[in-house]
Design a protein around this motif. Structure first.
Motif: not given
Lengths: 337, 337
Positions: A63, A92-94, A88
């Motif tokens: 992330s 991955n995440s934000l 994305e």
DNA sequence: TCCTCCTTTTGAACCGTTTCAATCAAAATT
DNA sequence: AATTTTGATTGAAACGGTTCAAAAGGAGGA
């Protein structure tokens, strides 16, 4: 019943924990038969890998952090959206935080993000007139993956993705000059901040090239980059300067300018041409559609994310600023020849 | 040199690892003197606790997820900002994802977030005309902390914080009736989705109360809740119905309505009153400032976060929908008596 | 001086994965 | 039939914290 762990899966599948782990990661070392078997058990048990244990082992959370001044200016909302998509794509995440244009708040959020184990960080620099950048230097000293978006702090021109801002105001100004306007001003913020400096540069270059005199008081310094800021700037300088063209540093501000001009009975664009910057989505749907400069948001974001992942993965990257082309949107609020 | 761990701190401070851990957590079991000593060493070494190891031990990441349809409608940007502040207050971080009004995308993001180890989740429901809610049911079955914001999915009216939407359109409609308008319509989306249903209810209640006939074709179903949606709705029904009052489901849409009316030469509000919903920040600064309904964003967000943390901490909470009061902003775009 | 009680500290178990050297089994080679 | 090679699996160490029962230390009372 307690939490289902990899041990439970291993036990039921009749294999070792290591094998299960490798099966889950689709390692070529595990036979297809065993993989199938393991997957079946995983399904049956409703097993899900523990992200914390995984992160600990892999030292990665998959992330990344994102810091923006705020969403009052819709431009940043559009950037956030594009950035989320780009991240994305990489699975991955934000995480995001609002700095409110304060480097102090920025430092606080950086600290918080570091406590969450982000793998990298993307920052839209704050327009803080009195910036304290020790947290940034600290990150840089530790080689923490960091990319700046839409601009950079003057002392730190590294790993930045932004639009070619000078180019935008150059074209805007040139267009206005071609349309016969001669008394053009630009409303900006603190010129020590790069996004402003670059826009002013482009503006100046256009005047110079066309033989229109440039002087310092054609650059109006406003402190709020908001609707109110645009409104106030007109109150401050209009009667004195009587400009026939006005370039505002962003669209929201340009709307403030137009709002104030109209309320004074001045017509746009008949009496004064007004242009903005950013091409936020509402700009095209104003009653007087706004002439403005579109920043290539999606491209900037995917570029920034690519850059960040290069840093995260330790690939070597040349320092410096990547500039992406803007495109001027000629609409009704300004005469451009 | 390798990474600095708690062991290095313990060694240099001359105490055990356990003591360092407790000192860092400011446990009362550790003497003040030892704490000071440990902190000094921490400072000197520039030690920072590993978030992954910590999460593994504590089974918490101190971060929560947030899913929104997107930021094209600035309302959601404002919500995101407020939510981030509310979450930060609790020393947590916020991850966000864009669902694009698709429950499929929503499910995908939920899965991704679960893989990141979020402690809880806040969702703005998607306006998906054909929703698949299995992922939501799954979360609920596992008692995963989940709160809905600004609305809820019809079958799942649990743990929701939203504005009293019916009340807003009730007041709007009543105001228009008081101003002498009689042919009022409302432009909404799929009425099976609660936010629309509630707004329509309030609208209907106002008509009923005032003895103005309500019938189905006063409710215009548009499929896009955007500027274009508002534009298209006018093209579809104006000539036939000739309304004197129009309530749009959100501000952006209301701007589309106004834009289309103007381009047809119809005056707002002289010929037709138009009202929106949400009071996004640009609504007050339009050339014709928009009459609209303000949702108490900050309050909703802090309420939602409180609710979520109750769930996370296992406190028992009554199921159900918390409704917060709206306030109508009477501005120029509509005649309201 | 000895005993008790209270405060502090220790050390090991635990959290749930990944990784990889070592082992094992089966297939291929001589 | 014995040996080598290949492929699949195991088991334990590592990741870096937190927690808590047990041990140690220190103060106060008899």
């Amino acid at each position: 019943m307690g939490k289902i762990t990899i041990k439970d899966v291993a036990a039921l599948a009749g294999v070792s924990v290591g094998t299960v782990s490798m099966a889950l990661n689709d390692s070529p070392k595990v036979s297809t038969k065993t993989k199938k078997n393991v997957m079946a058990v995983v399904q049956k048990l409703g097993y899900r890998r523990d992200p914390y244990a995984r992160s600990l082992s892999l030292s990665s959370s998959r992330s990344i952090g994102f810091l923006a001044p705020g969403f009052r200016n819709p431009f940043f909302g559009e950037v956030a959206e594009a950035l989320q998509f780009a991240v994305e794509e990489k699975n991955n995440s934000l995480m995001f935080g609002i700095t409110n244009d304060s480097t102090k708040q920025e430092a606080k959020l950086v600290d918080q993000f570091l406590d969450r184990g982000i793998d990298g960080l993307i920052i839209i620099p704050s327009e803080d007139s009195n910036p304290d950048l020790s947290h940034i230097r600290n990150l840089l000293n530790h080689d923490f993956p960091l990319v700046f978006l839409t601009g950079y702090y003057p002392e730190i021109p590294f790993h930045t993705v932004m639009a070619d801002l000078a180019d935008g105001s150059y074209e805007l100004a040139k267009g206005m000059i071609n349309a016969g306007l001669r008394n053009i001003i630009i409303i900006a913020g603190n010129p020590s901040l790069t996004p402003f400096r670059e826009r002013i540069e482009g503006f100046r270059r256009a005047l110079d090239e066309c033989g229109v005199a440039f002087d310092e008081n054609k650059v109006i310094i406003s402190d709020g980059m908001s609707y109110e800021g645009g409104y106030a700037a007109i109150d401050k300088v209009y009667d004195e300067i009587r400009p026939d063209g006005i370039i505002a540093i962003n669209d929201v501000m340009a709307m403030g300018v137009i709002g104030r001009l109209r309320s004074k009975g001045i017509r746009v664009p008949e009496d004064v041409s007004v242009a903005g910057y950013d091409d936020i989505s509402i700009s095209s749907i104003q009653e007087t559609p706004l002439t403005t400069v579109e920043q290539p948001i999606a491209l900037m974001c995917s570029e920034a994310v690519d850059m960040l992942f290069s840093l995260i993965e330790g690939r070597i990257i040349a320092d410096g600023v990547v500039r992406l082309p803007v495109s001027v949107k000629h609409r009704r609020s300004a005469k451009t020849g």
